[in-house]
Design an enzyme around this catalytic site. Structure first.
Site, short mmCIF file in Angstrom:
data_model
loop_
_atom_site.label_atom_id
_atom_site.label_comp_id
_atom_site.label_asym_id
_atom_site.label_seq_id
_atom_site.Cartn_x
_atom_site.Cartn_y
_atom_site.Cartn_z
N THR A 68 5.23 -7.03 17.20
CA THR A 68 5.47 -6.49 15.87
C THR A 68 4.78 -7.39 14.85
O THR A 68 3.99 -8.26 15.22
CB THR A 68 7.00 -6.31 15.63
OG1 THR A 68 7.16 -5.64 14.38
CG2 THR A 68 7.75 -7.63 15.59
N LYS A 72 0.35 -7.04 15.74
CA LYS A 72 -0.11 -5.79 16.36
C LYS A 72 -1.63 -5.67 16.43
O LYS A 72 -2.17 -5.10 17.37
CB LYS A 72 0.45 -4.58 15.60
CG LYS A 72 1.93 -4.32 15.82
CD LYS A 72 2.34 -3.03 15.13
CE LYS A 72 3.81 -2.75 15.31
NZ LYS A 72 4.22 -1.46 14.72
N ASN A 93 1.30 -2.19 20.23
CA ASN A 93 2.70 -2.59 20.02
C ASN A 93 3.43 -2.81 21.34
O ASN A 93 4.55 -3.28 21.35
CB ASN A 93 3.45 -1.56 19.15
CG ASN A 93 3.75 -0.29 19.91
OD1 ASN A 93 3.10 0.03 20.90
ND2 ASN A 93 4.74 0.44 19.45
N ASP A 108 3.72 3.87 19.08
CA ASP A 108 4.33 4.37 17.82
C ASP A 108 4.04 5.86 17.61
O ASP A 108 4.95 6.66 17.38
CB ASP A 108 3.83 3.58 16.61
CG ASP A 108 4.48 2.21 16.49
OD1 ASP A 108 5.58 2.04 17.05
OD2 ASP A 108 3.87 1.33 15.85
N GLY A 132 0.67 8.02 3.21
CA GLY A 132 0.50 6.67 3.73
C GLY A 132 -0.73 6.56 4.61
O GLY A 132 -1.21 7.57 5.16
N ALA A 133 -1.27 5.32 4.69
CA ALA A 133 -2.44 5.09 5.54
C ALA A 133 -2.37 3.71 6.17
O ALA A 133 -3.38 3.10 6.51
CB ALA A 133 -3.72 5.24 4.72
N GLY A 135 -0.28 1.01 9.13
CA GLY A 135 -0.24 0.98 10.59
C GLY A 135 0.45 2.18 11.20
O GLY A 135 -0.05 2.76 12.18
N ALA A 136 1.59 2.58 10.64
CA ALA A 136 2.34 3.71 11.20
C ALA A 136 1.52 5.00 11.04
O ALA A 136 1.42 5.79 11.98
CB ALA A 136 3.68 3.86 10.49
N GLY A 249 13.12 8.91 11.46
CA GLY A 249 12.40 7.79 12.08
C GLY A 249 13.14 7.14 13.23
O GLY A 249 12.54 6.42 14.03
#
Ligand code: NDP
Length: 284
Positions: A68, A72, A93, A108, A132-133, A135-136, A249
């Protein structure tokens, strides 16, 4: 006592800071449920010690580990093999060991896809908007592209990061991706099938909502949030109130853990038990 083994199989987590990461609760609930003599060890690994920590997995006979923040991306050069999607995502991950070699995966986005599919949602041919842009968002969009989504629109505050991910998707996958700078209240376009909230907005103790026009969420739209704690974010509550079909989530988190669990133990993870253990922990 002859024949009895006093050695447990080991897996764990590398992070920094890592003390407040509750993954151990979820994974060890799974080990207990299946009666496996496995332990999941939460380890504080400082950035300068990551290489030696990865090498130590072999020396100490670990089955694998999660990575984490902030490891990563940094972990990639220290692994023997990296899965194709993890290479495109640019982050790992989950590490597992096979025949003495380390393999890197990114679970993920795969966990996100499993949640949708188990909820009966088809991804093929769908028009998807992702807020969003980071890691997730990267992990989710690469997997959505591989699952044959038709179009992905990225909406991000930092234009440079948004454009970079859009370019990666257009160049390295089959999906058509475009980018909208998030400098205004965003209106979800008509015809959007799936809306994904992949920013860190709403993570405990923050209870704010992304700046979108909630009236543009239409009944029947599939709306997902990556935030696992609390599972019922304000965003999810508002989408539900608009008649959307929602995915939280917590489901994504448990399903990404399920994939690692299988890679380490060779067994199918008891997902409901793991989810209940984590939900109980978050409720404390
Ligand atoms: P990153 O730091 O890599 O990215 C954060 C993203 O959130 C960026 O796109 C950032 O935009 C955006 N953002 C943050 N604050 C705001 C704001 N106020 N307004 C608009 N945009 C904002 O984080 P990650 O992508 O790694 O993680 C994001 C969240 O996903 C975390 O909260 C984490 O808990 C969750 N997560 C959940 C998982 C699960 O299994 N459920 C797995 C992985 C992550 P900008 O680029 O403009 O800064």
């Amino acid at each position: 006592m002859p024949g009895k083994s006093y050695r447990s199989e080991l897996v764990g987590l590398f992070g920094y800071p890592v003390d407040e990461n509750p993954t151990v609760v979820m994974i060890e609930a799974g080990f207990k449920e299946l009666g496996l003599d496995f332990r999941y060890i939460t380890m504080e690994v400082r950035p300068g010690d990551l290489e030696i920590a990865v090498k130590s997995l072999k020396a100490l006979g670990y089955r694998g580990a999660n990575c984490t923040i902030p490891h990563k991306v940094a972990v990639l050069p220290y692994l023997d093999h990296i899965a194709a999607n993890a290479q495109i995502i640019g982050a790992v991950n989950t590490i597992y060991l096979k025949d003495g070699e380390t393999y890197g995966e990114n679970t993920d986005g795969k966990g996100f896809i499993v949640s949708l599919r188990e909820g009966g949602i088809q991804i093929e041919g769908k028009k998807i908007v992702v807020l969003g842009a980071g890691g997730a968002a990267r992990a989710i969009t690469v997997e959505l592209a591989q699952a044959s989504a038709a179009r992905i629109t990225l909406v991000n505050r930092n234009a440079e990061r948004g454009k970079l991910l859009t370019a990666i998707l257009n160049e390295k996958t089959q999906v058509k991706a475009d980018f909208i700078p998030w400098d205004h209240t965003y209106h979800v376009p008509r015809g959007t099938d799936i809306l994904v909230q992949a920013t860190s907005i709403g993570l405990y103790p923050d209870n704010s909502c992304p700046d979108i026009d909630y009236d543009t969420i239409l009944p029947g739209m599939v709306v997902c949030d990556v935030i696992p704690n609390p599972p019922q974010t304000e965003f999810i509550k508002r989408a539900k109130a608009r008649g959307a079909l929602t995915f939280d989530g917590l489901g994504m988190l448990v399903n990404q853990g399920k994939i690692g669990f299988a890679l380490w133990t060779g067994k199918e993870a008891p997902v409901e038990v793991m989810k209940a253990a984590l939900a109980k922990e978050f409720a404390k």
